[in-house]
Motif scaffolding. Structure first.
Motif, PDB file in Angstrom:
ATOM      1  N   GLY A 424       0.810  -1.217   0.000  1.00  0.00           N
ATOM      2  CA  GLY A 424       0.000   0.000   0.000  1.00  0.00           C
ATOM      3  C   GLY A 424       0.837   1.258   0.000  1.00  0.00           C
ATOM      4  O   GLY A 424       0.421   2.296  -0.547  1.00  0.00           O
ATOM      5  N   SER A 425       2.011   1.191   0.577  1.00  0.00           N
ATOM      6  CA  SER A 425       2.872   2.374   0.635  1.00  0.00           C
ATOM      7  C   SER A 425       3.791   2.492  -0.569  1.00  0.00           C
ATOM      8  O   SER A 425       4.141   3.592  -0.986  1.00  0.00           O
ATOM      9  CB  SER A 425       3.721   2.345   1.916  1.00  0.00           C
ATOM     10  OG  SER A 425       4.516   1.170   1.947  1.00  0.00           O
ATOM     11  N   SER A 426       4.203   1.364  -1.139  1.00  0.00           N
ATOM     12  CA  SER A 426       5.162   1.424  -2.236  1.00  0.00           C
ATOM     13  C   SER A 426       5.194   0.102  -2.997  1.00  0.00           C
ATOM     14  O   SER A 426       5.351  -0.958  -2.400  1.00  0.00           O
ATOM     15  CB  SER A 426       6.569   1.737  -1.693  1.00  0.00           C
ATOM     16  OG  SER A 426       7.543   1.549  -2.687  1.00  0.00           O
ATOM     17  N   LEU A 427       5.039   0.178  -4.334  1.00  0.00           N
ATOM     18  CA  LEU A 427       5.176  -1.015  -5.147  1.00  0.00           C
ATOM     19  C   LEU A 427       6.609  -1.532  -5.115  1.00  0.00           C
ATOM     20  O   LEU A 427       6.846  -2.748  -5.155  1.00  0.00           O
ATOM     21  CB  LEU A 427       4.773  -0.712  -6.598  1.00  0.00           C
ATOM     22  CG  LEU A 427       3.284  -0.484  -6.872  1.00  0.00           C
ATOM     23  CD1 LEU A 427       3.070  -0.111  -8.329  1.00  0.00           C
ATOM     24  CD2 LEU A 427       2.469  -1.725  -6.525  1.00  0.00           C
ATOM     25  N   ARG A 428       7.564  -0.607  -5.021  1.00  0.00           N
ATOM     26  CA  ARG A 428       8.964  -1.036  -4.975  1.00  0.00           C
ATOM     27  C   ARG A 428       9.255  -1.825  -3.698  1.00  0.00           C
ATOM     28  O   ARG A 428      10.059  -2.760  -3.696  1.00  0.00           O
ATOM     29  CB  ARG A 428       9.889   0.173  -5.099  1.00  0.00           C
ATOM     30  CG  ARG A 428      11.362  -0.202  -5.210  1.00  0.00           C
ATOM     31  CD  ARG A 428      12.222   0.967  -5.675  1.00  0.00           C
ATOM     32  NE  ARG A 428      12.111   1.169  -7.119  1.00  0.00           N
ATOM     33  CZ  ARG A 428      11.457   2.172  -7.700  1.00  0.00           C
ATOM     34  NH1 ARG A 428      10.841   3.084  -6.948  1.00  0.00           N
ATOM     35  NH2 ARG A 428      11.404   2.301  -9.005  1.00  0.00           N
ATOM     36  N   ALA A 429       8.615  -1.438  -2.603  1.00  0.00           N
ATOM     37  CA  ALA A 429       8.793  -2.185  -1.359  1.00  0.00           C
ATOM     38  C   ALA A 429       8.263  -3.607  -1.508  1.00  0.00           C
ATOM     39  O   ALA A 429       8.875  -4.579  -1.023  1.00  0.00           O
ATOM     40  CB  ALA A 429       8.088  -1.475  -0.208  1.00  0.00           C
TER      41      ALA A 429
END
Length: 503
Positions: A424-429
């Motif tokens: 939810g915060s980052s696709l890269r994460a």
């Protein structure tokens, strides 16, 4: 002088007479015109000749007796595994259940399957394949029927899901235990690669089949179909000659140091008493973690990029198709490096193939990255199947293969959960979570590679059996042994005959 002649014939034709005409006692030649090699050696008073076909392609494996039946039966019986999660979700949703209830029910199925797999695998190793396969298929079908009859009841739905998962027939580990019995040793790598490639189809065809059923009828019909497919596929496998004839390798037939000083191989740890096998399973938990994290990444990516045709389904299909191609390519190569070396090298290659996901490119780039990320999974599994057979203590092979399914599925679930927390915060994460599992697994295999070698290879050849007999055997005992060397029902890959003569 009494001489016993063992002849092992593989492949098509019978070039034995030409091999005998060579007259050499220690020779390895290619016989012209039939792509076959032979080896002859004098062991004590026994001349052992091995004829080996060099046609090692997929067609050769599929032409082996009963391979098509066993492969088709296994895929049919395992298709419910690719259908269940989607079928449960659609059937319960149609019955008015909330998403929390759907999540609990699918969790019951997944947890029960993770527990039941090794238990049923151990039962197969002790009781044989038919009894365990057929009884588990009946119980699992009852679970699906319970789900189909009462999707609106939370308690009954969870009970049905738990039964379906706990008693899921161990067709996958059973087939992998059968491969050495139904194909030549030289074809084993190709057979495992074909097995791995075919498994990629289940998780593409299963959801599509459920979606098609739901589009034209009630979603619960997919649960009825899952019950029928599981019973039909299991019946095909369990009633086959190889499954009925299969027996676990006796502890004395496998010199891997796992026989516990001659005591019964039924140790409470089963195959987990092999340190190398435990390390391999831990690495594959990381592999499952990466696949689970990747799935969540693809779903979230498709929601943010509406220009991607087919959405997450396209990315998942590309990864699965790449895995299919990778497995077929892997099985077409005659590998010379040890299985342990290939396994950690393939794990490292898969980790490298996951790295482009970290760039989170546009739709076209993500399609290419998804394809690349799927390329290494099936070849890695094919190598792992061979390594598990090498590392598993005698009499525990089926349970060892079942543990692979369990740890992979558990890692998959944990990776999905971890990716869901951060996506939810980052696709890269989420991409980083996906890369972490296979990277950790590859590093573990590399660092612990010296434990991934069996203590001593299994003794499977007729030459090994003959070398154990004393040279001072009497003619009478040799003649009796010769008469007992008739081909058995389970001798599918090669005909082994003993011919006695006196001079």
């Amino acid at each position: 002088m009494h001489v016993r002649l063992h002849i092992a014939v593989g492949g098509e034709g019978d070039p034995v007479q030409r091999a005998l005409a060579g007259g050499d006692q220690d020779r390895d030649d290619r016989l012209p015109g039939d792509a076959t090699s032979w080896t002859a050696a004098l062991v004590g008073q026994q001349l052992v000749i091995r004829i080996t076909s060099l046609h090692m392609g997929y067609l050769s494996v599929l032409r082996a007796p009963l391979v098509t039946r066993l492969l088709a039966g296994t895929l049919t019986g395992r298709l419910p595994a690719g259908m269940t999660v989607v079928a449960i979700a659609l059937a319960l949703r149609a019955a008015g259940a909330g998403y929390a209830q759907i999540g609990l029910t699918t969790a019951c199925y997944a947890i029960a399957a993770a527990i039941g797999g090794p238990v049923l695998g151990r039962a197969v190793d002790r009781l044989g394949q038919p009894r365990v396969l057929l009884s588990s298929a009946v119980v699992a079908a009852g679970g699906y029927v319970l789900l189909a009859l009462a999707p609106g009841s939370a308690a009954l739905a969870m009970a049905g899901a738990a039964l379906a998962g706990l008693a899921m027939p161990p067709l996958e580990p059973c087939l992998r235990a059968l491969w050495p019995e139904i194909v030549d040793e030289e074809q084993l790598e190709t057979a495992y690669a074909l097995d791995s490639a075919s498994q990629q189809l289940l998780y593409v065809a299963g959801p599509l089949l459920v979606a098609g059923i739901a589009a034209f009828g009630p979603a619960r019909a997919a649960l009825w179909l899952a019950a029928g497919l599981g019973l039909a596929g299991t019946l095909v496998v369990a009633t086959s000659g190889p499954a009925r004839a299969w027996r676990p390798v006796a502890a004395s037939a496998k010199g891997d140091g796992s026989s516990n000083g001659g005591r019964s191989p039924h140790h409470w740890l089963g195959p987990l008493r092999s340190r190398g096998l435990v390390l391999l399973l831990l690495a594959f938990a990381g592999t499952g973690w990466s696949v689970g994290g990747q799935n969540i990444l693809f779903v979230a990516y498709a929601q943010e990029h509406h220009g991607l045709p087919g959405g997450a389904g396209l990315l998942l299909a590309l990864a699965a198709f790449a895995g299919l191609l990778g497995a077929l390519a892997y099985g077409a190569v005659r590998w010379k490096r040890p299985t342990s070396t290939r396994t950690w090298a393939l794990a490292a290659g898969m980790a490298v193939c996951y790295l482009p996901l970290l760039t989170v490119p546009g739709p076209l780039g993500m399609s290419l990255a998804a394809t690349l990320s799927g390329l290494g999974l099936a070849p890695l599994l094919a190598a792992a199947f061979v390594l598990i057979a090498e590392l598993a203590p005698a009499g525990t092979t089926t349970e060892a293969f079942a543990w692979l399914v369990t740890v992979f599925s558990t890692g998959n679930a944990l990776g999905s959960a971890a990716s869901g927390v951060v996506v939810g915060s980052s696709l890269r994460a989420a991409a980083l979570v996906a890369c972490a599992g296979i990277t950790a697994g590859a590093v573990l295999l590399l660092l612990c590679r010296r434990w991934l070698h069996p203590a001593e290879p299994a003794l499977r050849e007729a030459t090994s059996e003959s070398s154990e007999s004393p040279e001072s055997e009497s003619p009478e005992s040799e003649s009796a042994e010769s008469e007992s060397a008739e081909p058995t029902e389970g001798s599918y890959p090669a005909a082994l005959s003993a011919v006695s003569g006196h001079s």
